[in-house]
Scaffold this motif. Structure first.
Motif, PDB file in Angstrom:
ATOM      1  N   HIS A   1     -10.818  -4.537  -6.030  1.00 36.77           N
ATOM      2  CA  HIS A   1      -9.939  -3.432  -5.662  1.00 36.77           C
ATOM      3  C   HIS A   1      -8.469  -3.753  -5.883  1.00 36.77           C
ATOM      4  O   HIS A   1      -7.668  -2.841  -6.121  1.00 36.77           O
ATOM      5  CB  HIS A   1     -10.199  -3.021  -4.213  1.00 36.77           C
ATOM      6  CG  HIS A   1     -11.485  -2.281  -4.041  1.00 36.77           C
ATOM      7  ND1 HIS A   1     -12.698  -2.916  -3.918  1.00 36.77           N
ATOM      8  CD2 HIS A   1     -11.756  -0.956  -4.025  1.00 36.77           C
ATOM      9  CE1 HIS A   1     -13.665  -2.016  -3.808  1.00 36.77           C
ATOM     10  NE2 HIS A   1     -13.110  -0.817  -3.870  1.00 36.77           N
ATOM     11  N   LEU A   2      -8.083  -5.020  -5.832  1.00 38.30           N
ATOM     12  CA  LEU A   2      -6.709  -5.357  -6.169  1.00 38.30           C
ATOM     13  C   LEU A   2      -6.444  -5.150  -7.654  1.00 38.30           C
ATOM     14  O   LEU A   2      -5.323  -4.835  -8.056  1.00 38.30           O
ATOM     15  CB  LEU A   2      -6.406  -6.819  -5.794  1.00 38.30           C
ATOM     16  CG  LEU A   2      -5.900  -7.089  -4.381  1.00 38.30           C
ATOM     17  CD1 LEU A   2      -5.536  -8.557  -4.219  1.00 38.30           C
ATOM     18  CD2 LEU A   2      -4.707  -6.214  -4.039  1.00 38.30           C
ATOM     19  N   ALA A   3      -7.470  -5.343  -8.457  1.00 37.59           N
ATOM     20  CA  ALA A   3      -7.303  -5.202  -9.912  1.00 37.59           C
ATOM     21  C   ALA A   3      -7.305  -3.744 -10.360  1.00 37.59           C
ATOM     22  O   ALA A   3      -6.888  -3.438 -11.472  1.00 37.59           O
ATOM     23  CB  ALA A   3      -8.401  -5.979 -10.642  1.00 37.59           C
ATOM     24  N   LYS A   4      -7.763  -2.842  -9.521  1.00 35.48           N
ATOM     25  CA  LYS A   4      -7.842  -1.433  -9.907  1.00 35.48           C
ATOM     26  C   LYS A   4      -6.464  -0.785  -9.947  1.00 35.48           C
ATOM     27  O   LYS A   4      -5.548  -1.180  -9.228  1.00 35.48           O
ATOM     28  CB  LYS A   4      -8.720  -0.661  -8.908  1.00 35.48           C
ATOM     29  CG  LYS A   4     -10.212  -0.863  -9.093  1.00 35.48           C
ATOM     30  CD  LYS A   4     -10.973   0.043  -8.133  1.00 35.48           C
ATOM     31  CE  LYS A   4     -12.479  -0.046  -8.346  1.00 35.48           C
ATOM     32  NZ  LYS A   4     -13.218   0.831  -7.393  1.00 35.48           N
ATOM     33  N   SER A   5      -6.367   0.255 -10.764  1.00 32.24           N
ATOM     34  CA  SER A   5      -5.159   1.081 -10.750  1.00 32.24           C
ATOM     35  C   SER A   5      -5.060   1.789  -9.411  1.00 32.24           C
ATOM     36  O   SER A   5      -6.062   2.241  -8.846  1.00 32.24           O
ATOM     37  CB  SER A   5      -5.207   2.118 -11.871  1.00 32.24           C
ATOM     38  OG  SER A   5      -4.185   3.082 -11.683  1.00 32.24           O
ATOM     39  N   LYS A   6      -3.841   1.880  -8.905  1.00 34.61           N
ATOM     40  CA  LYS A   6      -3.637   2.515  -7.610  1.00 34.61           C
ATOM     41  C   LYS A   6      -3.417   4.021  -7.726  1.00 34.61           C
ATOM     42  O   LYS A   6      -3.206   4.706  -6.723  1.00 34.61           O
ATOM     43  CB  LYS A   6      -2.448   1.865  -6.896  1.00 34.61           C
ATOM     44  CG  LYS A   6      -2.638   0.368  -6.649  1.00 34.61           C
ATOM     45  CD  LYS A   6      -3.914   0.076  -5.877  1.00 34.61           C
ATOM     46  CE  LYS A   6      -4.156  -1.402  -5.640  1.00 34.61           C
ATOM     47  NZ  LYS A   6      -4.590  -2.123  -6.837  1.00 34.61           N
ATOM     48  N   LEU A   7      -3.483   4.546  -8.942  1.00 32.82           N
ATOM     49  CA  LEU A   7      -3.302   5.984  -9.116  1.00 32.82           C
ATOM     50  C   LEU A   7      -4.379   6.779  -8.398  1.00 32.82           C
ATOM     51  O   LEU A   7      -4.135   7.902  -7.952  1.00 32.82           O
ATOM     52  CB  LEU A   7      -3.312   6.336 -10.605  1.00 32.82           C
ATOM     53  CG  LEU A   7      -2.077   5.897 -11.412  1.00 32.82           C
ATOM     54  CD1 LEU A   7      -2.270   6.258 -12.867  1.00 32.82           C
ATOM     55  CD2 LEU A   7      -0.832   6.533 -10.852  1.00 32.82           C
ATOM     56  N   GLU A   8      -5.569   6.197  -8.296  1.00 37.91           N
ATOM     57  CA  GLU A   8      -6.665   6.912  -7.636  1.00 37.91           C
ATOM     58  C   GLU A   8      -6.310   7.272  -6.202  1.00 37.91           C
ATOM     59  O   GLU A   8      -6.740   8.296  -5.679  1.00 37.91           O
ATOM     60  CB  GLU A   8      -7.931   6.058  -7.671  1.00 37.91           C
ATOM     61  CG  GLU A   8      -9.145   6.747  -7.063  1.00 37.91           C
ATOM     62  CD  GLU A   8     -10.349   5.821  -6.999  1.00 37.91           C
ATOM     63  OE1 GLU A   8     -11.386   6.234  -6.461  1.00 37.91           O
ATOM     64  OE2 GLU A   8     -10.240   4.674  -7.485  1.00 37.91           O
ATOM     65  N   ALA A   9      -5.503   6.429  -5.566  1.00 35.70           N
ATOM     66  CA  ALA A   9      -5.117   6.691  -4.175  1.00 35.70           C
ATOM     67  C   ALA A   9      -4.266   7.943  -4.046  1.00 35.70           C
ATOM     68  O   ALA A   9      -4.098   8.459  -2.940  1.00 35.70           O
ATOM     69  CB  ALA A   9      -4.372   5.493  -3.593  1.00 35.70           C
ATOM     70  N   PHE A  10      -3.722   8.433  -5.179  1.00 33.61           N
ATOM     71  CA  PHE A  10      -2.870   9.615  -5.147  1.00 33.61           C
ATOM     72  C   PHE A  10      -3.497  10.787  -5.894  1.00 33.61           C
ATOM     73  O   PHE A  10      -2.801  11.733  -6.255  1.00 33.61           O
ATOM     74  CB  PHE A  10      -1.509   9.276  -5.767  1.00 33.61           C
ATOM     75  CG  PHE A  10      -0.799   8.155  -5.064  1.00 33.61           C
ATOM     76  CD1 PHE A  10      -0.059   8.385  -3.927  1.00 33.61           C
ATOM     77  CD2 PHE A  10      -0.906   6.854  -5.541  1.00 33.61           C
ATOM     78  CE1 PHE A  10       0.586   7.349  -3.282  1.00 33.61           C
ATOM     79  CE2 PHE A  10      -0.268   5.808  -4.898  1.00 33.61           C
ATOM     80  CZ  PHE A  10       0.477   6.053  -3.764  1.00 33.61           C
ATOM     81  N   SER A  11      -4.795  10.732  -6.113  1.00 32.39           N
ATOM     82  CA  SER A  11      -5.462  11.834  -6.792  1.00 32.39           C
ATOM     83  C   SER A  11      -5.471  13.069  -5.901  1.00 32.39           C
ATOM     84  O   SER A  11      -5.362  12.963  -4.667  1.00 32.39           O
ATOM     85  CB  SER A  11      -6.897  11.441  -7.141  1.00 32.39           C
ATOM     86  OG  SER A  11      -7.664  11.316  -5.954  1.00 32.39           O
ATOM     87  N   PRO A  12      -5.576  14.258  -6.483  1.00 33.30           N
ATOM     88  CA  PRO A  12      -5.606  15.473  -5.663  1.00 33.30           C
ATOM     89  C   PRO A  12      -6.706  15.436  -4.612  1.00 33.30           C
ATOM     90  O   PRO A  12      -6.502  15.920  -3.490  1.00 33.30           O
ATOM     91  CB  PRO A  12      -5.842  16.576  -6.697  1.00 33.30           C
ATOM     92  CG  PRO A  12      -5.294  16.029  -7.970  1.00 33.30           C
ATOM     93  CD  PRO A  12      -5.564  14.559  -7.930  1.00 33.30           C
ATOM     94  N   GLU A  13      -7.856  14.852  -4.953  1.00 32.41           N
ATOM     95  CA  GLU A  13      -8.956  14.783  -3.980  1.00 32.41           C
ATOM     96  C   GLU A  13      -8.575  13.894  -2.802  1.00 32.41           C
ATOM     97  O   GLU A  13      -8.848  14.233  -1.642  1.00 32.41           O
ATOM     98  CB  GLU A  13     -10.221  14.257  -4.659  1.00 32.41           C
ATOM     99  CG  GLU A  13     -10.807  15.164  -5.721  1.00 32.41           C
ATOM    100  CD  GLU A  13     -10.028  15.105  -7.027  1.00 32.41           C
ATOM    101  OE1 GLU A  13     -10.199  16.033  -7.848  1.00 32.41           O
ATOM    102  OE2 GLU A  13      -9.246  14.135  -7.226  1.00 32.41           O
TER     103      GLU A  13
END
Length: 820
Positions: free
Chosen positions: A391-403
């Motif tokens: 999870h540290l390696a993942k892009s953090k954009l998912e945390a700001f997705s509309p969902e």
């Protein structure tokens, strides 16, 4: 807790006894030298009298117009309890018909200085600063009322509560029901927990108020038309006032509501005592659950020490030393390094030698993750490490997705509906959870007790600071708040609540309204909210319009998304962080205030609300140990007077969890200090030493040599042989000293392996900066391996420290020997 029963004159109550209330009469005589209110006229002064320990009561003299020498000669009285610290506030105001009245002067007076039965005249003066004076007379007299049964820990006092039940009856026919549906009944009891309650008359049947049994107050009621333009409409009708006296306990009263629109409406009133048992634990000792845990854990530690030190016999319980881990904060760097340190202790068979595990800020991310598994220290750590790496390696954009944005809003709205306050820190908590786990983690702090049932894991301790919301900086006022799976509480006040009740509403130590226990992510938001500053300042700007906030953030994400194909040759581990901080972007502007910004705090209900300071609270050692604010000598401004707590990351003051380690009753023998600072590996420890010595807490001296300051090693031992109560301290700075040349302790790297040892901790392009939340997998692995190595390379130092503290525990020649 000490229960008190009646006897004694005011101010001389022996411990274990109770006290009747006394009548304090205050006569405001006159003032002199008040000067001019402005260039054209003198002041129009009046005096306001208030005792914080007599809630809901505020007296005001008449206003004397255009006078620098006003004479009032007005008398007021308070019913006071002398076991508590009564400090009268006398405030002189200048009345203004156009603007808000100006506070001219304020005097504080400790009522314990008034001798019983003797008239005391006192002149309050601002000299030498000014010529203003105020003359007041005081008289303290006993009363015939029954004594209060009090509960105290000699710092806070819980006073008796009464419950006032109010039933609404209608003795007329139901023909008036349609009219009553348009009438609203408002009842006010100042100083009570409820304060004000309202209900439509047609539906109102009962009200309940909780207030101090010894309080002299009144219930006021208003019957108003719900079709009027507000509660202050001239169409209001049906005003009533019912005095409440302690002597009326248990008696029923019937009061007719004087309203022509609702004839026959009356109120049935009855005041009775509330249950005496408190939901808040008042005491500075460890709770019973922790004491039981210690007994269980010592059995585990004894077996681990016997094996690690190759002892020739079993250890008795009183011979087992108490060892604690003390981890600093440091964001994802602290989280990753802590995993490496724990992994090494596990490999060496030393993790079971640890009894307490404390951390703040980023270190709590590791702790909260681990204690979701009740057997975490008894199994390998590969699962949680792999989870964190992924999870540290993942892009953090998912945390700001509309969902995700929608889910955050829905959960915050649900919390608000449940009565839980919501702040930006709660939003940060949800974003953090998404970043670290990509899913909702339905875990609670109280559920971590399952990890302690057999003593199979160390006891986790988390730390936060309570601060003043508006008028003081964190350095000027802060109070340590400790969280454990058993309870949450203030070290300074000796007041604790069960972990599952943290966030619920209390009054005078009793549970008033139980609210759902928050998921642990919301506590992580408290423990690590220093990292929320940059994110939440940006969100504040982006959410200025409630309708457009989603679209604005989606637009920002879209802009970032176009950069996802950034060159692979970028030196930064997190290109996302770099892009957000590019000059000229909206987010960069929002982040500019980070270094000078105010702390963001989390609001929660104050479980100390209503409790009152003991007459001698300032002289209690347990209180004074943690008292480090000027307000600590001003009881009216202490936390029990606040309606809610304002909690911030402890790193706003000191990047250490040492207060939990040094709490009286725990008395640790050995502390493993895991420090994740990069620029100054001894600074936090030296600051902690200064702080502890100033508080009278035993702590070893921390005096590294200039050479060690410049080129620190993996491990240092600090102790104070002249102070047996001071713990032995093993300090582990986060450094790359010998790891760069060794792949394992004692194993020299080959030329081909040397690049693997070049972990960039402090360079300009280091991936381990404080606010970087995205690591490349290889960067995560390097930091994990470095931390693992540093502990393993210090094995001999750890074993020697364990032998040292074990020898302290065994009297004389009772130290178990090593097996041949």
């Amino acid at each position: 807790m000490d229960r008190l029963t009646p006897r004694g004159p005011p101010g001389h109550l022996p411990q274990g006894e109770a006290s009747v209330c006394w009548r304090l009469t205050v006569r405001v005589l006159e003032a002199r030298g008040l000067g001019w209110a402005d260039m054209l006229s003198k002041a129009d002064p009046y005096v306001v009298l208030q005792l914080p320990t007599v809630p809901g009561i505020k007296f005001k003299t008449k206003t004397v117009t255009n006078s620098s020498h006003p004479v009032w000669n007005e008398t007021f009285s308070f019913l006071i309890q002398t076991l508590v610290k009564n400090v009268l506030e006398l405030s002189i105001y200048d009345e203004d018909s156009v603007t808000e009245d100006d506070l001219c002067f304020k005097f504080l007076y400790d009522i314990s200085e008034v001798p019983p039965g003797k008239l005391l005249r006192k002149t309050f003066s601002l000299r030498p600063q000014g010529q203003e004076e105020l003359d007041v007379e005081f008289l303290m007299e006993t009363t015939s009322d029954r004594p209060e049964n009090l509960i105290t820990n000699n710092v806070l006092v819980a006073r008796e509560l009464s419950c006032l039940d109010v039933c609404v009856e209608n003795t007329k026919s139901t023909a008036m029901d349609s009219n009553q549906d348009n009438l609203e009944l408002e009842l006010v009891l100042k100083g009570s927990y409820e304060d004000t309650q309202r209900s439509t008359l047609g539906t109102a049947s009962a009200f309940r108020f909780h207030y101090m049994a010894a309080q002299e107050t009144e219930l006021s009621g208003h019957l108003r038309s719900s079709k009027s333009n507000g509660w202050n409409s001239d169409n209001s009708a049906g005003h009533l006032t019912v005095p409440l006296r302690p002597s009326a306990m248990g008696k029923e009263m019937t009061i007719d509501v004087p309203a022509t629109d609702a004839p026959g409406v009356r109120l049935q009133l009855k005041a009775e005592g509330c249950p005496k048992e408190l939901a808040v634990r008042l005491g500075f000792d460890l709770c019973a659950e922790e004491k039981a845990f210690l007994s269980r854990r010592k059995q585990v530690v004894a077996r681990a020490l016997k094996k690690a030190l190759q002892l020739d016999r079993d250890l008795q319980e009183d011979e087992v030393p108490i060892v604690g881990i003390m981890a600093t904060g440091g964001g994802a760097r602290a989280m990753t390094s802590l995993y490496g340190h724990l992994l090494a202790l596990k490999k060496l068979g030393l993790l079971d030698c640890v009894t307490y595990f404390s951390g703040i800020s980023g270190a709590t991310w590791t702790m909260a993750q681990l204690y979701g598994d009740p057997e975490w220290s008894q199994t390998n750590l590969e699962g949680p490490i792999r989870h964190t790496r992924e999870h540290l390696a993942k892009s953090k954009l998912e945390a700001f997705s509309p969902e995700r944005l929608t889910s955050y809003r829905q959960e915050l709205e649900w919390r608000a509906e449940q009565g839980l306050p919501t702040t930006f820190v709660d939003l940060w908590a949800l974003v953090l959870e998404s970043m670290l786990h990509s899913q909702v983690m339905d875990q609670k702090l109280s559920e971590q007790r399952a990890a302690l049932e057999r003593g199979q894991n160390p006891l986790p301790l988390y730390l936060s600071l309570n601060v003043k919301e508006n008028n003081l900086e964190t350095l000027d006022f802060k109070e340590w708040v400790e969280f454990s799976p058993y309870e949450v509480g203030f070290l300074k006040y000796g007041a604790f609540v069960p972990a599952e009740l943290f966030g619920s509403e209390f009054f005078m130590g009793q549970l008033m309204k139980r609210l759902p226990e928050s998921r642990i992510c919301f506590l992580e938001g408290i423990w690590s909210n220093v990292f929320s500053l940059n994110l939440l300042d940006a969100w504040y700007d982006l959410t200025s319009s409630s309708e457009a906030w989603k679209q604005q953030i989606k637009d920002k994400i879209g802009h970032l998304g176009r950069k996802e194909d950034a060159p692979a040759t970028s030196k930064a581990s997190s290109w996302l962080e770099d892009l957000w901080l590019q000059p000229g972007t909206a987010l960069a502007q929002a982040f500019k205030g980070f270094l000078t910004g105010r702390p963001l705090y989390q609001h929660t209900s104050n479980f100390l609300q209503g409790l009152q300071p003991h007459q001698d609270y300032c002289n209690q050692k347990n209180f004074s140990t943690w008292a480090d604010s000027q307000l600590d000598s001003t009881p009216g401004q202490l936390t029990p007077q606040e309606p809610r707590l304002c909690l911030v990351d402890a790193a706003y003051f000191l990047n250490t969890s040492s207060p939990s380690m040094l709490r009286p009753g725990r008395r640790l023998d050995l502390i493993l200090s895991l420090d994740y600072n990069l620029s100054s590996p001894f600074e936090t420890l030296q600051q902690t030493e200064v702080y502890c010595r100033g508080r009278g807490l035993p702590f070893p001296g921390v005096e590294p040599s200039p050479q060690d300051q410049g080129q620190p090693k993996e491990c240092y031992l600090f102790s104070d042989p002249t102070c047996p109560d001071a713990p032995v301290l093993l300090h582990f700075p986060l450094v790359n000293a010998s790891f760069k040349d060794h792949s394992a302790p004692g194993v020299q790297r080959s030329p081909a392996e040397l690049p693997a040892g070049q972990v960039d901790l402090t360079g300009a392009t280091s991936p381990y900066t404080l606010f970087n939340m995205t690591y490349k997998e290889e960067d995560f692995d390097c930091l994990l391996q470095l931390s693992d190595y540093n502990i393993q390379n210090s094995q001999d130092a750890i074993l020697q420290a364990l032998r040292t503290v074990l020898k302290r525990q065994a009297p004389g020649d009772g130290l178990p020997g090593a097996q041949p």
